[in-house]
Motif scaffolding. Structure first.
Motif, PDB file in Angstrom:
ATOM      1  N   THR A 133      -4.734  -1.738  -7.262  1.00  0.00           N
ATOM      2  CA  THR A 133      -4.835  -2.038  -8.693  1.00  0.00           C
ATOM      3  C   THR A 133      -3.881  -1.115  -9.441  1.00  0.00           C
ATOM      4  OG1 THR A 133      -7.125  -2.757  -8.539  1.00  0.00           O
ATOM      5  CG2 THR A 133      -6.409  -1.929 -10.686  1.00  0.00           C
ATOM      6  N   THR A 162      -5.194   0.089   0.718  1.00  0.00           N
ATOM      7  CA  THR A 162      -5.087  -1.373   0.794  1.00  0.00           C
ATOM      8  C   THR A 162      -4.724  -1.793   2.221  1.00  0.00           C
ATOM      9  OG1 THR A 162      -4.249  -1.251  -1.477  1.00  0.00           O
ATOM     10  CG2 THR A 162      -4.121  -3.394  -0.406  1.00  0.00           C
ATOM     11  N   SER A 222       0.837  -1.193   0.000  1.00  0.00           N
ATOM     12  CA  SER A 222       0.000   0.000   0.000  1.00  0.00           C
ATOM     13  C   SER A 222       0.870   1.239   0.000  1.00  0.00           C
ATOM     14  CB  SER A 222      -0.883  -0.017   1.260  1.00  0.00           C
ATOM     15  OG  SER A 222      -1.791   1.047   1.243  1.00  0.00           O
ATOM     16  N   ARG A 223       0.628   2.138  -0.950  1.00  0.00           N
ATOM     17  CA  ARG A 223       1.400   3.382  -0.977  1.00  0.00           C
ATOM     18  C   ARG A 223       0.670   4.497  -0.258  1.00  0.00           C
ATOM     19  NH1 ARG A 223       3.664   4.739  -7.009  1.00  0.00           N
ATOM     20  NH2 ARG A 223       4.203   2.577  -7.419  1.00  0.00           N
ATOM     21  N   THR A 224      -0.651   4.540  -0.430  1.00  0.00           N
ATOM     22  CA  THR A 224      -1.408   5.668   0.147  1.00  0.00           C
ATOM     23  C   THR A 224      -2.414   5.225   1.213  1.00  0.00           C
ATOM     24  OG1 THR A 224      -2.884   5.621  -1.801  1.00  0.00           O
ATOM     25  CG2 THR A 224      -1.097   7.197  -1.859  1.00  0.00           C
ATOM     26  N   SER A 278      -7.605  -2.553  -3.866  1.00  0.00           N
ATOM     27  CA  SER A 278      -8.127  -1.197  -3.841  1.00  0.00           C
ATOM     28  C   SER A 278      -7.810  -0.538  -5.180  1.00  0.00           C
ATOM     29  CB  SER A 278      -7.427  -0.423  -2.712  1.00  0.00           C
ATOM     30  OG  SER A 278      -7.675   0.951  -2.850  1.00  0.00           O
ATOM     31  N   GLY A 285     -12.119  -0.145 -12.588  1.00  0.00           N
ATOM     32  CA  GLY A 285     -10.720   0.208 -12.866  1.00  0.00           C
ATOM     33  C   GLY A 285      -9.775  -0.974 -12.899  1.00  0.00           C
TER      34      GLY A 285
END
Ligand SMILES: Cc1cc2nc3c(=O)[nH]c(=O)nc-3n(C[C@H](O)[C@H](O)[C@H](O)COP(=O)(O)O)c2cc1C
Length: 159
Positions: A59, A15, A10-12, A92, A98
């Motif tokens: 994603t 997730t 997870s970057r932000t 996510s 998407g």
């Protein structure tokens, strides 16, 4: 006590939040242990010692993040040794269509090739939970339910 490992990238934070909610669901099922870890801090060796593994990725272009792909590629070291464990996946994304389902399927493909057992769902998110951005109430509930479902299956299989 059977154990479920939830591994995510997870970057932000979206997730990661889903991973925490799924863990909450697993904890609702007594007698199942759960650990939640970012993929960067997880060794593939850890897969050997758990009864279930749930993998989450944002994603990225309709597929999993490179960090998750690398983890799965590194797991070839234990090919054949993960047979019969329970698997699951979640994702996510930014958009409703998407590519979150194709992302989940890309992860599940690897877990199936490992010989893992995957349970779909006749209701809600069929392949595994998805969230659009930060999990809303719907996604939160589905994540918790998913964790609980997987915990129940792990208990059944390891009894
Ligand atoms: C490289 C990259 C590719 C992405 N590709 C998609 C995409 O194909 N479809 C989509 O809906 N969102 C896409 N996104 C948005 C992320 O999936 C979305 O922001 C997600 O919630 C991020 O999860 P995180 O907070 O756990 O990092 C992309 C983001 C990045 C950085």
């Amino acid at each position: 006590m059977p154990k479920v490992l939830i591994v995510y990238y997870s970057r932000t934070g979206n997730t990661k939040r889903m991973a925490e909610l799924i863990a909450e669901g697993v904890r609702r099922e007594k007698n199942v242990d759960v650990e939640v870890k970012p993929v960067q801090e997880t060794k593939v060796e850890e897969l050997l010692n758990v009864d279930g593994v749930i993998i989450g990725s944002p994603t990225y272009y309709g597929s999993m993040a490179a960090e998750i792909k690398k983890f799965l590629d590194d797991s070839v070291k234990f090919h054949g040794k993960l047979e019969g464990k329970v698997g699951g996946a979640f994702s996510s994304s930014a958009n409703i269509a998407g590519g979150n389902e194709t992302t989940i399927m890309s992860i599940l493909q690897s877990l199936l090739i490992h010989g893992m057992i995957i349970q779909g769902s006749s209701k809600g998110d069929h392949y595994g939970p998805v969230a659009i951005g930060e999990p809303d109430e719907r996604s939160k509930n589905l994540c918790i339910e998913y964790g609980q479902r997987i915990a129940k299956l792990v208990l059944k299989i390891s009894s």
